[in-house]
Enzyme design. Structure first.
Site, PDB file in Angstrom:
ATOM      1  N   CYS A 106      29.409  44.265  64.628  1.00 47.05           N
ATOM      2  CA  CYS A 106      28.592  45.411  64.182  1.00 47.05           C
ATOM      3  C   CYS A 106      28.880  46.721  64.899  1.00 47.05           C
ATOM      4  O   CYS A 106      29.296  47.684  64.254  1.00 47.05           O
ATOM      5  CB  CYS A 106      27.120  45.060  64.326  1.00 47.05           C
ATOM      6  SG  CYS A 106      26.621  43.790  63.163  1.00 47.05           S
TER       7      CYS A 106
HETATM    8  P1  NAD Z   1      30.500  37.299  57.608  1.00 48.56           P
HETATM    9  O1  NAD Z   1      31.883  37.802  57.449  1.00 48.56           O
HETATM   10  O2  NAD Z   1      30.171  36.365  58.716  1.00 48.56           O
HETATM   11  O3  NAD Z   1      30.017  36.609  56.253  1.00 48.56           O
HETATM   12  C1  NAD Z   1      30.285  37.106  54.993  1.00 48.56           C
HETATM   13  C2  NAD Z   1      30.342  35.931  54.019  1.00 48.56           C
HETATM   14  O4  NAD Z   1      30.516  36.443  52.700  1.00 48.56           O
HETATM   15  C3  NAD Z   1      31.508  34.973  54.263  1.00 48.56           C
HETATM   16  O5  NAD Z   1      31.017  33.647  54.340  1.00 48.56           O
HETATM   17  C4  NAD Z   1      32.405  35.156  53.031  1.00 48.56           C
HETATM   18  O6  NAD Z   1      33.090  33.974  52.658  1.00 48.56           O
HETATM   19  C5  NAD Z   1      31.396  35.559  51.985  1.00 48.56           C
HETATM   20  N1  NAD Z   1      31.959  36.294  50.849  1.00 48.56           N
HETATM   21  C6  NAD Z   1      33.033  37.129  50.819  1.00 48.56           C
HETATM   22  N2  NAD Z   1      33.215  37.609  49.567  1.00 48.56           N
HETATM   23  C7  NAD Z   1      32.224  37.091  48.803  1.00 48.56           C
HETATM   24  C8  NAD Z   1      31.850  37.230  47.443  1.00 48.56           C
HETATM   25  N3  NAD Z   1      32.520  38.045  46.611  1.00 48.56           N
HETATM   26  N4  NAD Z   1      30.797  36.531  46.997  1.00 48.56           N
HETATM   27  C9  NAD Z   1      30.084  35.702  47.818  1.00 48.56           C
HETATM   28  N5  NAD Z   1      30.379  35.528  49.110  1.00 48.56           N
HETATM   29  C10 NAD Z   1      31.434  36.218  49.604  1.00 48.56           C
HETATM   30  O7  NAD Z   1      29.588  38.606  57.720  1.00 48.56           O
HETATM   31  P2  NAD Z   1      28.236  38.798  58.570  1.00 48.56           P
HETATM   32  O8  NAD Z   1      28.525  38.906  60.021  1.00 48.56           O
HETATM   33  O9  NAD Z   1      27.228  37.843  58.088  1.00 48.56           O
HETATM   34  O10 NAD Z   1      27.845  40.273  58.097  1.00 48.56           O
HETATM   35  C11 NAD Z   1      27.440  40.529  56.773  1.00 48.56           C
HETATM   36  C12 NAD Z   1      26.914  41.951  56.710  1.00 48.56           C
HETATM   37  O11 NAD Z   1      25.735  42.081  57.522  1.00 48.56           O
HETATM   38  C13 NAD Z   1      27.873  43.011  57.204  1.00 48.56           C
HETATM   39  O12 NAD Z   1      27.709  44.186  56.476  1.00 48.56           O
HETATM   40  C14 NAD Z   1      27.435  43.232  58.640  1.00 48.56           C
HETATM   41  O13 NAD Z   1      27.770  44.514  59.122  1.00 48.56           O
HETATM   42  C15 NAD Z   1      25.939  43.088  58.527  1.00 48.56           C
HETATM   43  N6  NAD Z   1      25.256  42.656  59.740  1.00 48.56           N
HETATM   44  C16 NAD Z   1      25.806  41.696  60.532  1.00 48.56           C
HETATM   45  C17 NAD Z   1      25.130  41.276  61.671  1.00 48.56           C
HETATM   46  C18 NAD Z   1      25.727  40.245  62.597  1.00 48.56           C
HETATM   47  O14 NAD Z   1      25.217  40.099  63.705  1.00 48.56           O
HETATM   48  N7  NAD Z   1      26.746  39.510  62.216  1.00 48.56           N
HETATM   49  C19 NAD Z   1      23.881  41.831  61.994  1.00 48.56           C
HETATM   50  C20 NAD Z   1      23.334  42.777  61.135  1.00 48.56           C
HETATM   51  C21 NAD Z   1      24.026  43.183  60.006  1.00 48.56           C
END
Ligand code: NAD
Length: 441
Positions: free
Chosen positions: A279
């Site tokens: 992030c």
């Molecule tokens: P991540 O990369 O861990 O997970 C994303 C998931 O989406 C993956 O499992 C991927 O296979 C799936 N995916 C990709 N394309 C897809 C599609 N077309 N349809 C369905 N699934 C699909 O990401 P994350 O860390 O969970 O972060 C997600 C969002 O939340 C980002 O924008 C991030 O900035 C935000 N965020 C993350 C955190 C954190 O701590 N990780 C905290 C707050 C906000």
């Protein structure tokens, strides 16, 4: 309520299991079928405290996973977009996954318009997206695909806006404490029109927390401002720490005192190797990118990133000052994940350090309680050890990159090194022998 979650990474998985725990029926969607199978088998797709128990409790009852958007969305009232929003090569946000998910949601909703007789449905953007994305990218893609996505007669019934609401509900969880943070938030922000916001607010009704209701753009900006402020605090502490080191002052004593000022508050003032994770670096860069597009040069945010990128290199410089030529030396790197209690290595500060050590011809022996397998994909040539002691065995120096609690009790293990030289990036160790150098102290 019936909820679809798109993307089962850190945010999607936590959101899914927590909504199930709050009594909602949840279907998770991911394009990665291995993750879908894992969830349906009750195996967590991520390492996160509390997830194994909640999956076990709810899978097959209130929670399941699929790779089929229609299967998840046709019967749900609310769909959360939780897919990744990585940085592009220029640091600006890459919205391609959000775009693709929005199109797929629109197509599924087009089917739903037939099946569910135009029942109201809300799409919630939970992914972190730059201000304007929900209204200018997600909503048009959904409307376009609802309108033309398989149900020609739909146009005659008043427009997609009547059956599809779109809101923005940023996520503030901390990895390692994500379930706790979801269930005990200090804020819930929902942006959008009243009907859509009210619908999403109902999902959170059993959580004791005031809901900040706003418009989508402001909700998007709140997330960036939140992360940019925390990142700024860390880079501030690091800059003061770099100056303190030159003056022979203990920056931890300084930060502990200023943290008592209620206007400052004590968290995120631990000087060290800098921030990583999925992030802070990407979000600050995305805001810089968006500001630059608008013709504004964000001086402070650029400095926050620059300080953060220099901290790991400062550690390598300290190492070289202590041991001279790094070539052919064995360097133990303790800690690979971007912080403790997670196996997530995204933007971990250990990555630039290991890259620099390898470029300079060192042999790297690394240890992390959870993240070695993830790091092996980035650096296959590093020697991954099963314990800190094994990594330290015969090493010419050691670099501490992650604040794993177990590193705090290391002591006699350092005696297995060829020379006891420790460069500490997280203030984990105090040594009464050998050479000890803290990055900012
Ligand atoms: P991540 O990369 O861990 O997970 C994303 C998931 O989406 C993956 O499992 C991927 O296979 C799936 N995916 C990709 N394309 C897809 C599609 N077309 N349809 C369905 N699934 C699909 O990401 P994350 O860390 O969970 O972060 C997600 C969002 O939340 C980002 O924008 C991030 O900035 C935000 N965020 C993350 C955190 C954190 O701590 N990780 C905290 C707050 C906000």
């Amino acid at each position: 309520m019936n909820v679809a979650i798109i993307g089962t990474g850190y945010v999607g998985t936590v959101t899914g299991v927590c909504f199930a725990e709050l009594g909602h029926n949840v279907v998770c969607v991911d394009v990665d079928t291995a993750k879908v199978d894992q969830i349906n088998a009750g195996i967590p797709p991520i390492h996160e405290q509390g997830i194994p128990a909640l999956l076990k409790k709810h899978v097959g009852k209130r929670l399941r996973a699929t790779d089929d958007y229609n299967d998840a969305i046709l019967k749900s009232e609310v769909t959360f977009i939780c897919v990744g929003t990585p940085s592009g090569d220029d640091g600006r946000i890459d919205l391609s996954i959000v775009r693709s998910a929005s199109k797929s949601i629109g197509k599924a909703l087009a089917e739903r318009c037939v099946d569910a007789r135009y029942a109201y449905h809300v799409v919630v953007v939970k992914s972190t997206v730059v201000p304007g994305t929900t209204d200018d990218v997600v909503l048009p893609l959904i409307r376009e695909n609802v309108r033309y996505g398989g149900y020609g007669g739909y146009k005659g019934y008043g427009g997609a806006e009547e059956v599809v609401g779109v809101t923005m509900n940023p996520e503030f969880l901390r990895e390692g404490k994500a379930v706790h943070d979801f269930m005990n938030p200090d804020k819930i922000v929902i942006g959008g029109d009243i009907r859509a916001v009210d619908t999403v607010a109902r999902l959170y009704k059993n959580i004791l927390c005031e809901i900040t209701r706003t418009d989508t753009k402001t909700a998007e900006m709140i997330k960036y401002a939140n992360n940019s402020f925390l990142a700024t605090k860390i880079s501030f502490a690091n800059e003061i720490g770099n100056i303190c080191k030159k003056l022979g002052i203990d920056v931890y004593e300084v930060m502990s005192a200023i943290g008592k000022d209620f206007r400052i508050e004590g968290q995120f003032l631990n000087a060290g190797a800098g921030f990583g994770g999925s992030c802070f670096p990407k979000d600050v860069k995305a805001l810089i990118g968006r500001a630059s597009e608008l013709g504004y040069d964000p001086l402070l945010l650029n400095a926050v990133i620059r300080i953060n990128e220099e901290q790991p290199m400062r550690m390598v410089k300290l190492l070289a000052n202590r041991i001279g030529d790094i070539r052919n030396r064995r360097i133990a790197v303790l800690g690979l994940s971007f912080k403790n209690e997670t196996d997530d290595i995204r933007e971990s500060r250990s990555i630039p350090v290991i890259r620099e050590l390898l470029n300079r011809g060192a042999t790297v022996a690394a240890y992390d309680p959870l993240a070695s397998e993830n790091m092996r994909e980035v650096f296959p040539d590093v020697l991954y050890c099963d314990s800190a002691k094994d990594a330290l065995d015969g090493a010419d120096a050691c670099m501490i990159m992650t604040e794993w609690t177990e590193f705090g009790s290391l002591d006699r293990e350092f005696d297995a090194m060829r020379d006891v030289v420790v460069i500490d990036g997280r203030r984990m160790v105090s040594l009464d022998r050998g050479v000890y150098d803290g990055i900012c102290w």
